[in-house]
Enzyme design. Structure first.
Site, PDB file in Angstrom:
ATOM      1  N   THR A 112      -4.009  -0.791  -7.383  1.00 41.92           N
ATOM      2  CA  THR A 112      -4.813   0.375  -7.763  1.00 41.92           C
ATOM      3  C   THR A 112      -3.990   1.646  -7.902  1.00 41.92           C
ATOM      4  OG1 THR A 112      -6.794   1.645  -7.148  1.00 41.92           O
ATOM      5  CG2 THR A 112      -5.324   1.030  -5.365  1.00 41.92           C
ATOM      6  N   ASP A 166      -7.894   8.388   0.113  1.00 41.18           N
ATOM      7  CA  ASP A 166      -8.457   7.312   0.939  1.00 41.18           C
ATOM      8  C   ASP A 166      -8.284   7.568   2.440  1.00 41.18           C
ATOM      9  OD1 ASP A 166      -9.447   5.892  -1.151  1.00 41.18           O
ATOM     10  OD2 ASP A 166      -8.012   4.252  -1.061  1.00 41.18           O
ATOM     11  N   THR A 212      -9.872   0.160 -10.052  1.00 39.68           N
ATOM     12  CA  THR A 212      -8.832  -0.602  -9.382  1.00 39.68           C
ATOM     13  C   THR A 212      -8.850  -1.891 -10.160  1.00 39.68           C
ATOM     14  OG1 THR A 212      -9.172   0.475  -7.277  1.00 39.68           O
ATOM     15  CG2 THR A 212      -8.377  -1.773  -7.142  1.00 39.68           C
ATOM     16  N   GLY A 239     -13.535  -1.437  -6.827  1.00 37.48           N
ATOM     17  CA  GLY A 239     -14.810  -0.774  -6.532  1.00 37.48           C
ATOM     18  C   GLY A 239     -14.847   0.021  -5.250  1.00 37.48           C
ATOM     19  N   GLY A 240     -13.688   0.508  -4.779  1.00 42.59           N
ATOM     20  CA  GLY A 240     -13.705   1.304  -3.553  1.00 42.59           C
ATOM     21  C   GLY A 240     -14.359   0.514  -2.431  1.00 42.59           C
ATOM     22  N   SER A 260      -7.624   1.037   3.193  1.00 37.79           N
ATOM     23  CA  SER A 260      -8.092   0.533   1.900  1.00 37.79           C
ATOM     24  C   SER A 260      -9.253  -0.424   2.104  1.00 37.79           C
ATOM     25  CB  SER A 260      -6.945  -0.210   1.216  1.00 37.79           C
ATOM     26  OG  SER A 260      -7.404  -0.843   0.037  1.00 37.79           O
ATOM     27  N   SER A 261     -10.032  -0.576   1.045  1.00 36.63           N
ATOM     28  CA  SER A 261     -11.086  -1.600   1.049  1.00 36.63           C
ATOM     29  C   SER A 261     -10.696  -2.805   0.209  1.00 36.63           C
ATOM     30  CB  SER A 261     -12.383  -1.008   0.493  1.00 36.63           C
ATOM     31  OG  SER A 261     -12.806   0.051   1.303  1.00 36.63           O
ATOM     32  N   ARG A 292       0.845  -1.198   0.000  1.00 35.06           N
ATOM     33  CA  ARG A 292       0.000   0.000   0.000  1.00 35.06           C
ATOM     34  C   ARG A 292       0.882   1.251   0.000  1.00 35.06           C
ATOM     35  NH1 ARG A 292      -5.056   1.746  -1.309  1.00 35.06           N
ATOM     36  NH2 ARG A 292      -6.082   2.902   0.337  1.00 35.06           N
TER      37      ARG A 292
HETATM   38  O1  DON Z   1      -7.838   1.132  -1.682  1.00 33.69           O
HETATM   39  C1  DON Z   1      -9.014   1.372  -1.862  1.00 33.69           C
HETATM   40  O2  DON Z   1      -9.900   0.906  -1.186  1.00 33.69           O
HETATM   41  C2  DON Z   1      -9.402   2.265  -3.026  1.00 33.69           C
HETATM   42  N1  DON Z   1      -8.348   3.181  -3.350  1.00 33.69           N
HETATM   43  C3  DON Z   1      -9.776   1.432  -4.183  1.00 33.69           C
HETATM   44  C4  DON Z   1     -10.285   2.292  -5.291  1.00 33.69           C
HETATM   45  C5  DON Z   1     -11.111   1.579  -6.244  1.00 33.69           C
HETATM   46  O3  DON Z   1     -11.444   0.435  -6.124  1.00 33.69           O
HETATM   47  C6  DON Z   1     -11.562   2.370  -7.410  1.00 33.69           C
HETATM   48  N2  DON Z   1     -12.688   3.129  -7.185  1.00 33.69           N
HETATM   49  N3  DON Z   1     -13.007   3.961  -6.446  1.00 33.69           N
END
Ligand code: DON
Length: 566
Positions: free
Chosen positions: A394, A418, A376, A468-469, A447-448, A95
């Site tokens: 991502t 984030d 991502t 997908g965030g 992060s998710s 990360r």
């Molecule tokens: O790490 C994360 O959770 C986010 N930066 C992922 C971003 C993502 O999946 C794209 N859309 N928002």
């Protein structure tokens, strides 16, 4: 050998999956399933050359930095969950980290509001990239083939070019327009040389990126973190008001961490711990749902959906309260993933009524009255020996900060967004202001991303994940439920309609056209704020038949260029 096998009892929604929905690819010798056909092929070629799943993951990720620039990257970060054929499992945390000169309130304007333009794009948006260190760490611990050989496919793709699919042509035309007056290096890399719009089938060559990848191949990750690539990045930052310096790159470390683990209906879940919230939140949800005999319920019944939404609400409230970078803030992972906690939260669910999110927080997270996309990418890999890699990485949003490093040809992430950017301020629109994920120098933003591996009776069962965030957590959980509780095959599990809620905003989104009117009405009657949404996630997955050991790859047809390559 490629073999499209048609499953007999497919019940997918054609609106989402289209006529290709019936396809899975089976293999005894390994599979690479990604959002980019060329990258899947590059990874599969490494398997055929004698590489293991970790080698293939390195080659695939680097190839995606070339062929899938919306999210594939060397200027971003991610997580890799590895399970070896001998049963041991581990994770690589690569990360991004906050630059050393960052501060808790650096994205607030004079009125104290979040200035989203600063994290949306440009030179203040990026965290310190982790991908090259992370891939090198995975390779040094678990790879087999020489590093240089693994970078080669990406170099070839960047140097000789590759024919671009329609979706990439459209995206690049958008990117060039969006950056035309701002980031000349981005236009130089991603504009058509004659400045006309891209069309499907045109060849994209990336000579600056090829040169960078060659340096990484020849000198290893230090070329990126302390060599001329680091100098280029630092110079670009200094010239454009960024705060990242060479010291940030020199200090960057990827970290091997123990996975978070739990059980669900006799399956073992091997998932990503902090700084991901994914594994912890998924286990919380599964532990809640285990209390409701979920496997004997219909996956499309309103009462089942109600229970899953209520589990989502509670896991996302925990996420807001407790999750962050555990190197900086204590995160009670063991407690949050315990059966006792799942039972306690299950006890707060009213099976006949939605719990309003703000009331559920009961003042623990003060909420003031006051959206995510898919940029991502996740890939799943198994090799013929039974090693498995689940990797999500991502740039955060599409094309990250949209800044290409001048002279080095790679896109930088906009991952700083984030973090919780407004300390103390949580809104009903979903901005979280809790302490654990505040910005601090060197800290990793929460992060998710939820790369996950499931085993049963000591055998590999499922490799999955998604972009997908915050929707990632629910997409992955729903795929796991589909396979382990609802008895779907992997194609059905990936194709099944998805839904998402996240505590706040207090709403539940269903992929458009997937929810029967009667079910929507029943959910509304239970008190849910039901909304149609766009497509959710992109969950390229592999299921391994426990009886035969044969792997079945299901690319997610929500992404146009995805492929399972044997
Ligand atoms: O790490 C994360 O959770 C986010 N930066 C992922 C971003 C993502 O999946 C794209 N859309 N928002």
């Amino acid at each position: 050998m490629r073999n499209h096998r048609v499953w007999s009892n497919i019940t997918v929604l054609a609106a989402i999956a289209g006529p290709l929905a019936a396809q899975v690819v089976e293999s005894r010798t390994g599979l690479v399933v990604t959002a980019s056909a060329a990258a899947s092929d590059a990874g599969a070629a490494i398997l055929r050359a004698g590489g293991n799943a970790i080698d293939a993951a390195v080659a695939t990720a680097l190839a995606m930095a070339v062929t899938y620039p919306i999210a594939g990257n060397i200027g971003g970060g991610g997580f890799m969950v590895i399970r070896l054929a001998n049963g041991t499992a581990t994770t690589i945390d690569y990360r991004e980290r906050a630059p050393l000169r960052s501060t808790a309130k650096m994205y607030l304007d004079a009125s104290g509001a979040i200035d989203r333009s600063l994290t949306a794009e440009g030179y203040l948006a990026p965290g310190v990239p982790g991908t090259v260190r992370g891939l090198a760490l995975a390779h040094s611990q678990y790879g087999k083939l020489p590093w240089k050989q693994l970078v080669q496919p990406a170099i070839g793709l960047a140097r000789s070019g590759f024919p671009i699919p329609k979706n990439l042509a459209d995206e690049l035309n958008w990117l060039v327009k969006a950056t035309a007056d701002k980031y000349p290096a981005t236009v130089r890399s991603y504009g058509r040389p004659d400045r006309k719009p891209w069309s499907a089938g045109d060849t994209l060559r990336l000579p600056e990126l090829a040169r960078t990848l060659e340096a990484i191949a020849n000198q290893g990750p230090d070329a990126f973190y302390s060599g001329w690539i680091a100098d280029s990045l630092a110079a670009d930052m200094a010239a454009h008001g960024g705060i990242m310096t060479k010291a940030d790159l020199v200090a960057y470390r990827a970290v091997e961490r123990a996975p978070v683990r739990g059980s669900f209906l006799g399956n073992e879940i091997i998932a990503m711990g902090p700084p991901s919230s994914g594994g912890t939140s998924i286990l919380t949800m599964l532990n809640i749902l285990e209390r409701f005999d979920i496997a004997h319920r219909s996956p499309t019944a309103a009462r089942t959906l109600h229970l899953i939404i209520e589990a989502q609400r509670r896991a996302f409230l925990d996420r807001a309260e407790y999750l962050g970078d555990a190197d900086f803030t204590p995160v009670p992972v063991a407690r949050l993933t315990s059966k006792a906690h799942g039972a306690e939260l299950a006890g707060t669910i009213d099976t006949t009524r939605a719990s309003p999110s703000v009331a559920l927080a009961g003042g623990r997270v003060p909420v003031q009255p006051a959206h995510e996309s898919d940029q991502t990418t996740h890939f799943s890999i198994v090799d013929g020996a039974g090693n498995a890699v689940s990797n999500t990485f991502t740039l955060e949003q599409a094309y990250g900060s949209r800044v290409v490093v001048s002279g080095a040809g790679f896109l930088l992430n906009n991952e700083m967004g984030d973090f919780n950017k407004n300390p103390g301020v949580t809104t009903t629109e979903g901005d979280i202001g809790t302490k654990p994920n505040e910005i601090a120098p060197g800290k990793r933003m929460l992060s998710s991303m939820s790369p996950t591996i499931v085993t049963r009776n000591g055998k590999l069962l499922l490799v999955t994940g998604s972009p997908g965030g915050r929707t990632i957590i629910n997409t992955v959980n729903e795929i796991i439920l589909n396979v382990t509780a609802f008895g779907m095959d992997v194609r059905q599990a990936v194709d099944a309609p998805r839904f998402h809620s996240q505590w706040l905003p207090d709403m539940v989104y269903f992929e458009a056209g997937t929810l029967a009117d009667s079910t929507a009405a029943a959910l509304k009657a239970l008190g849910h704020n039901v909304r149609p949404g766009t497509k959710i996630g992109d969950g390229h997955s592999i299921w391994i038949d426990p009886k035969t050991g044969i792997a079945f790859g299901a690319n997610d047809h929500r992404s146009a260029d995805s492929k399972a390559s044997p």
